[in-house]
Enzyme design. Sequence first.
Site, mmCIF file in Angstrom:
data_model
loop_
_atom_site.group_PDB
_atom_site.id
_atom_site.type_symbol
_atom_site.label_atom_id
_atom_site.label_comp_id
_atom_site.label_asym_id
_atom_site.label_seq_id
_atom_site.Cartn_x
_atom_site.Cartn_y
_atom_site.Cartn_z
ATOM 1 N N SER A 71 0.746 -0.985 -0.092
ATOM 2 C CA SER A 71 0.025 0.075 0.016
ATOM 3 C C SER A 71 0.739 1.214 0.115
ATOM 4 O O SER A 71 2.006 1.301 0.523
ATOM 5 C CB SER A 71 -0.794 0.024 1.204
ATOM 6 O OG SER A 71 -1.633 1.238 1.430
ATOM 7 N N HIS A 72 0.401 2.314 -0.465
ATOM 8 C CA HIS A 72 0.836 3.484 -0.332
ATOM 9 C C HIS A 72 0.162 4.431 0.399
ATOM 10 O O HIS A 72 0.497 5.746 0.644
ATOM 11 C CB HIS A 72 0.898 4.161 -1.924
ATOM 12 C CG HIS A 72 1.994 3.567 -2.727
ATOM 13 N ND1 HIS A 72 3.052 4.476 -3.385
ATOM 14 C CD2 HIS A 72 2.217 2.260 -3.317
ATOM 15 C CE1 HIS A 72 3.901 3.513 -3.997
ATOM 16 N NE2 HIS A 72 3.293 2.432 -3.911
ATOM 17 N N ASP A 94 -7.590 -4.748 0.819
ATOM 18 C CA ASP A 94 -8.434 -4.188 0.027
ATOM 19 C C ASP A 94 -9.666 -3.932 0.898
ATOM 20 O O ASP A 94 -10.312 -5.008 1.474
ATOM 21 C CB ASP A 94 -8.645 -4.563 -1.112
ATOM 22 C CG ASP A 94 -9.440 -3.594 -2.370
ATOM 23 O OD1 ASP A 94 -8.781 -2.960 -2.452
ATOM 24 O OD2 ASP A 94 -10.535 -3.761 -2.634
ATOM 25 N N SER A 95 -10.133 -2.676 1.291
ATOM 26 C CA SER A 95 -11.145 -2.666 2.112
ATOM 27 C C SER A 95 -11.940 -1.245 1.709
ATOM 28 O O SER A 95 -11.564 -0.348 0.863
ATOM 29 C CB SER A 95 -10.692 -2.048 3.581
ATOM 30 O OG SER A 95 -9.836 -1.203 3.727
ATOM 31 N N PHE A 99 -8.757 7.711 9.550
ATOM 32 C CA PHE A 99 -8.298 8.159 8.089
ATOM 33 C C PHE A 99 -9.713 7.813 7.384
ATOM 34 O O PHE A 99 -10.569 6.946 7.769
ATOM 35 C CB PHE A 99 -7.260 7.827 7.526
ATOM 36 C CG PHE A 99 -7.137 6.088 7.485
ATOM 37 C CD1 PHE A 99 -7.475 5.475 6.292
ATOM 38 C CD2 PHE A 99 -6.740 5.442 8.546
ATOM 39 C CE1 PHE A 99 -7.316 4.080 6.062
ATOM 40 C CE2 PHE A 99 -6.596 3.860 8.446
ATOM 41 C CZ PHE A 99 -7.103 3.422 7.140
ATOM 42 N N ASP A 135 -13.701 7.020 8.523
ATOM 43 C CA ASP A 135 -13.805 6.780 9.853
ATOM 44 C C ASP A 135 -14.807 7.930 10.543
ATOM 45 O O ASP A 135 -15.652 7.507 11.356
ATOM 46 C CB ASP A 135 -12.391 6.884 10.700
ATOM 47 C CG ASP A 135 -11.697 5.469 10.435
ATOM 48 O OD1 ASP A 135 -12.244 4.533 9.732
ATOM 49 O OD2 ASP A 135 -10.737 5.639 10.754
#
Length: 204
Positions: free
Chosen positions: A14-15, A75-76, A161, A164
């Site tokens: 991930s970035h 992946d969410s 983030f 949320d």
Amino acid sequence: MEDRTNKKNLVIASHNAGKVREIAILLEPFGLTVQSAGELGIVEPEETGVTFAENAILKAEHCRDASGLAALADDSGLEVVALGGAPGIYSARWAGPDQDFNLAMHRIEDELHKEGGGKPLDRRAHFICALALAVPGEKTRVFEGRVDGTFIWPPRGNQGFGYDPVFQPVGLDETFGEMDQTAKHAMSHRADAFEKLLTAKPWV
């Protein structure tokens, strides 16, 4: 020389700084040497899957192949029931190229009002997380987690983030954006997926 066959050397595919930080915290007890795809200069692949699991596998295997190391991809996203599960796998894309989640949260609220047509709004929502672990020489494994709640408006809190601040888990009065992050990490969709991954003891 780095042992590239050692599962203890792990790339987080991930970035997204917030996601990398959250995953790294969940991995702390396991003594792993963790690096992110961004730190290794690995370009993110195009996410062409139609499910969270497919996209997680795609990202994990891309990082595994690029680095030669074990890779863990997440992946969410947020699924809103009244919107047919949107934004779902497009959760990040709804935030646009600048990753403006304020824009994305407003878009969901606008879409809910359009869908409701003046009727009481169904605000049920859930976060889904698919974790894919791709290890050189092994079959990629996927572990999925979920947490149910409500899409609230206006947003509350500046912790965490993404979405949320608009997600209030079932049974709680706080949003993920208001919660102590240690408490969030203990009950989130990502924590649920991690519990299933760790039960499989992939680093033994």
